[in-house]
Write an enzyme that holds these catalytic residues in place. Structure first.
Site, PDB file in Angstrom:
ATOM      1  N   LYS A   1       0.859  -1.190   0.000  1.00  0.00           N
ATOM      2  CA  LYS A   1       0.000   0.000   0.000  1.00  0.00           C
ATOM      3  C   LYS A   1       0.892   1.236   0.000  1.00  0.00           C
ATOM      4  CE  LYS A   1      -1.958   2.655   2.978  1.00  0.00           C
ATOM      5  NZ  LYS A   1      -1.833   3.939   2.238  1.00  0.00           N
TER       6      LYS A   1
ATOM      7  N   GLU B   1       8.391  14.808  17.056  1.00  0.00           N
ATOM      8  CA  GLU B   1       8.972  14.794  15.714  1.00  0.00           C
ATOM      9  C   GLU B   1       8.228  15.854  14.888  1.00  0.00           C
ATOM     10  OE1 GLU B   1       8.129  11.416  13.127  1.00  0.00           O
ATOM     11  OE2 GLU B   1      10.213  11.453  12.481  1.00  0.00           O
TER      12      GLU B   1
ATOM     13  N   GLU C   1       9.852   0.495  10.934  1.00  0.00           N
ATOM     14  CA  GLU C   1      10.816   1.604  10.924  1.00  0.00           C
ATOM     15  C   GLU C   1       9.993   2.857  11.184  1.00  0.00           C
ATOM     16  OE1 GLU C   1      13.913   1.181  10.772  1.00  0.00           O
ATOM     17  OE2 GLU C   1      14.355  -0.581   9.542  1.00  0.00           O
TER      18      GLU C   1
ATOM     19  N   CYS D   1      13.239  10.735   8.627  1.00  0.00           N
ATOM     20  CA  CYS D   1      13.074  10.085   9.939  1.00  0.00           C
ATOM     21  C   CYS D   1      14.295  10.281  10.822  1.00  0.00           C
ATOM     22  CB  CYS D   1      12.809   8.605   9.743  1.00  0.00           C
ATOM     23  SG  CYS D   1      14.052   7.804   8.710  1.00  0.00           S
TER      24      CYS D   1
HETATM   25  P1  NAD Z   1       2.177   7.716   8.482  1.00  0.00           P
HETATM   26  O1  NAD Z   1       2.355   6.813   9.633  1.00  0.00           O
HETATM   27  O2  NAD Z   1       1.181   8.793   8.570  1.00  0.00           O
HETATM   28  O3  NAD Z   1       1.804   6.894   7.169  1.00  0.00           O
HETATM   29  C1  NAD Z   1       2.631   5.833   6.709  1.00  0.00           C
HETATM   30  C2  NAD Z   1       1.772   4.847   5.954  1.00  0.00           C
HETATM   31  O4  NAD Z   1       0.867   4.243   6.880  1.00  0.00           O
HETATM   32  C3  NAD Z   1       0.914   5.470   4.848  1.00  0.00           C
HETATM   33  O5  NAD Z   1       0.889   4.605   3.743  1.00  0.00           O
HETATM   34  C4  NAD Z   1      -0.450   5.558   5.510  1.00  0.00           C
HETATM   35  O6  NAD Z   1      -1.515   5.544   4.589  1.00  0.00           O
HETATM   36  C5  NAD Z   1      -0.460   4.306   6.355  1.00  0.00           C
HETATM   37  N1  NAD Z   1      -1.419   4.319   7.464  1.00  0.00           N
HETATM   38  C6  NAD Z   1      -1.943   5.392   8.113  1.00  0.00           C
HETATM   39  N2  NAD Z   1      -2.817   4.975   9.052  1.00  0.00           N
HETATM   40  C7  NAD Z   1      -2.842   3.623   9.009  1.00  0.00           C
HETATM   41  C8  NAD Z   1      -3.533   2.622   9.749  1.00  0.00           C
HETATM   42  N3  NAD Z   1      -4.397   2.939  10.708  1.00  0.00           N
HETATM   43  N4  NAD Z   1      -3.274   1.335   9.469  1.00  0.00           N
HETATM   44  C9  NAD Z   1      -2.389   0.988   8.510  1.00  0.00           C
HETATM   45  N5  NAD Z   1      -1.724   1.898   7.758  1.00  0.00           N
HETATM   46  C10 NAD Z   1      -1.949   3.202   8.011  1.00  0.00           C
HETATM   47  O7  NAD Z   1       3.620   8.281   8.166  1.00  0.00           O
HETATM   48  P2  NAD Z   1       4.005   9.305   7.030  1.00  0.00           P
HETATM   49  O8  NAD Z   1       3.492  10.641   7.429  1.00  0.00           O
HETATM   50  O9  NAD Z   1       3.658   8.747   5.705  1.00  0.00           O
HETATM   51  O10 NAD Z   1       5.588   9.272   7.114  1.00  0.00           O
HETATM   52  C11 NAD Z   1       6.292  10.040   8.018  1.00  0.00           C
HETATM   53  C12 NAD Z   1       6.678   9.211   9.210  1.00  0.00           C
HETATM   54  O11 NAD Z   1       7.425   8.083   8.774  1.00  0.00           O
HETATM   55  C13 NAD Z   1       7.575   9.962  10.145  1.00  0.00           C
HETATM   56  O12 NAD Z   1       7.230   9.659  11.472  1.00  0.00           O
HETATM   57  C14 NAD Z   1       8.950   9.396   9.815  1.00  0.00           C
HETATM   58  O13 NAD Z   1       9.890   9.534  10.844  1.00  0.00           O
HETATM   59  C15 NAD Z   1       8.628   7.986   9.523  1.00  0.00           C
HETATM   60  N6  NAD Z   1       9.679   7.378   8.730  1.00  0.00           N
HETATM   61  C16 NAD Z   1      10.503   6.463   9.314  1.00  0.00           C
HETATM   62  C17 NAD Z   1      11.555   5.921   8.592  1.00  0.00           C
HETATM   63  C18 NAD Z   1      12.496   4.909   9.196  1.00  0.00           C
HETATM   64  O14 NAD Z   1      13.163   4.227   8.428  1.00  0.00           O
HETATM   65  N7  NAD Z   1      12.584   4.789  10.512  1.00  0.00           N
HETATM   66  C19 NAD Z   1      11.747   6.313   7.286  1.00  0.00           C
HETATM   67  C20 NAD Z   1      10.881   7.229   6.716  1.00  0.00           C
HETATM   68  C21 NAD Z   1       9.835   7.755   7.441  1.00  0.00           C
END
Ligand code: NAD
Length: 484
Positions: free
Chosen positions: A174, A382, A250, A284
């Site tokens: 997804k 964050e 992650e 991140c």
């Molecule tokens: P997010 O958690 O809002 O969304 C990530 C994904 O999860 C999207 O595809 C979203 O549609 C999906 N999602 C949202 N709600 C969900 C649910 N209830 N059930 C299942 N899936 C769901 O994150 P974002 O805003 O897309 O990305 C930013 C975040 O990602 C930041 O916190 C960043 O630090 C983190 N991040 C971490 C890493 C790492 O490697 N540690 C790398 C990149 C980003």
């Protein structure tokens, strides 16, 4: 204005609309123009995709690793051949400058190529039980779900999909609702690469609909997720309430960088500025909290400000721009709310925004806050924008305590010429990765990537990632004749 793209879902190697034909609008974060109408996958689409993956699994997992590698290699070739188009799509969707994109493409091609040849999992054998020849087997799970974020979508697609399918699993991916276009492009290449129907299914849509349906699906046996800590928690709850599927996470960060009095200040300022402002601060592992020894605070700050003011903000489709808009209005509004808090909580604000900048633009110029209380939301949350806190410390113990005083633990950095101190402090930092005289995004693709505490569960890398997608079975074989 570019033509409006209309996307579909990839299920069983067919490009199809959502089961209820629903589409949602995707706007350019830079111009505000409509760039795409994106298929919104329904829970019924999730079921269809999972069923397709399950049906494809027996034949796919029965192939040799070399056979499974052939389409992965073709995908690597296509990514490199189409790097300009992929760059354009992320620039349109989430504002990443096209000049910054070659890193994402190289990363993805390396991962597709590496896992095309690396999928030879090994178990153990044991003759240590008399009368038995025992062994452990490592086998794919079956259906694996992969949920990716928007800040580097191609990177996350490749680092999860390549090892999962190389190991013999079939996947339902997804994409993020904020950046679905590179995944949409890859959807159009899956059959062309030679992946059999059902091996890779790609859905787009919002997390609370299709993401949630994947997280609670009884036939999904493992789920790999990169995203926020908040969503990680929701997925963990859904997994616990369904089938206790295996999870790999992650998550977010609030990474510290410690600058000691003997550091190379020019290098430290240049690299920490890049770390926090790269990808418009949407990384991140960004070192968003910097702790500087009080004796070099002013000198460091002056250098940091010089580098922050040199950022080239603008249209992500233009060459020479290295800092695009925040991914959308919701992101830039959230960052501006934190900037407003910072202006109250910090002792000093250095805002690099020029006087003629439009306040309604999603372009946010770097903001530096100094001496922010450790209890401020600015220090604790964050922010995911070009906002840094620069606080000072007097002693090594104080620096370590402040660095560790967080629920996150992704990437910590320290700058010093004293090697003994580097090792001592490095050992004490509560973090999955520690940079010594370097900071994020410096990494090493064959060493574990991931976080302590709320920053993640499990580690990913060229060497580690395939383990996440393999179950272990122990086989006890009675062979009385050979040594019993
Ligand atoms: P997010 O958690 O809002 O969304 C990530 C994904 O999860 C999207 O595809 C979203 O549609 C999906 N999602 C949202 N709600 C969900 C649910 N209830 N059930 C299942 N899936 C769901 O994150 P974002 O805003 O897309 O990305 C930013 C975040 O990602 C930041 O916190 C960043 O630090 C983190 N991040 C971490 C890493 C790492 O490697 N540690 C790398 C990149 C980003």
């Amino acid at each position: 204005m570019p033509d409006v793209i209309e996307t579909q879902l990839l299920i069983n190697n067919e490009l199809v609309p959502a089961s209820d034909n629903a589409l949602f609008d995707l706007f350019s974060p830079h111009t505000g123009e409509l760039v795409a109408k994106v298929a919104e996958a329904t829970p019924a689409d999730v079921n269809t995709a999972v069923d397709a993956a399950q049906a494809a699994f027996p034949a796919w997992s029965a192939l040799s690793p070399a056979q499974r590698g052939v389409p992965l290699k073709k995908m690597a070739d296509l990514v490199l051949a189409e790097v300009d188009e992929l760059a354009r799509l992320d620039a349109l969707a989430m504002g990443k400058p096209v000049g910054e994109f070659p890193f994402d493409a190289t990363y993805a091609a390396t991962h597709f190529n590496y896992f095309a040849e690396a999928a030879y999992p090994q178990g153990h054998t044991s003759l240590n039980k008399p009368g038995f020849l025992n062994m452990s087997l490592r086998q794919p799970f079956g259906v694996v779900a992969i949920i990716i974020p928007w800040n580097a979508p191609l990177i996350f697609f490749s680092k999860k999909v390549a090892p999962a399918v190389a190991a013999g699993n079939c996947v339902v991916v997804k994409s993020s609702e904020k950046a679905p276009l590179t995944s949409w492009k890859l959807s159009q290449w899956i059959a062309q690469c030679g992946f059999p129907p059902g091996v890779i299914n790609i859905l787009s849509g919002h997390g609370h609909i299709s993401g949630q349906a994947l997280a609670e699906h009884m036939k999904v046996r493992a789920l790999s997720f990169t995203g926020s800590m908040r969503t990680g928690r929701l997925i963990q709850i859904a997994a616990a309430q369904s089938n206790l599927k295996k999870l790999v996470f992650e998550l977010g960060g609030k990474s510290p960088a410690l600058i000691f009095e003997d550091a190379d200040l020019e290098l430290a300022a240049k690299e920490t500025e890049n770390s926090v402002n790269w990808n418009s601060g949407q990384t991140c592992m960004a070192n968003s909290r910097i702790y500087v020894h009080e004796s070099v605070e002013d000198a460091f700050l002056a250098l940091f400000e010089k580098f922050a003011r040199a950022r080239r903000l603008g249209d992500p489709l233009a060459t020479g721009v290295n800092h695009g808009p925040q991914a959308d209005k919701a992101q830039s509004d959230a960052v501006r709310r934190y900037i407003a808090i910072g202006k109250k909580d910090a002792q000093r604000t250095i805002d690099t925004t020029p006087n003629d900048a439009s306040p309604s633009s999603n372009l946010i110029h770097p903001v530096i806050f100094t001496q922010v209380p450790e209890s401020s939301p600015l220090t604790r949350d964050e922010i995911f924008g070009p906002v840094v806190i620069i606080n000072s410390f007097a002693t090594e113990q104080e620096a370590i305590a402040k660095a560790n005083d967080t629920e996150f633990g992704l990437y910590a950095a320290l700058y010093t010429k004293d090697l003994e101190r580097a090792m001592r402090v490095g050992k004490k930092l509560e973090s999955g990765m520690v940079g010594v005289n370097c900071t994020s995004p410096t990494g090493c693709w064959d060493l574990p990537f991931g976080g302590w505490k709320g920053s993640g569960v499990g580690r990913e890398s060229l060497l580690e990632s395939m383990d996440h997608y393999l179950e272990v079975k122990t086989l006890y074989v009675r062979v009385g004749g050979i040594g019993g």
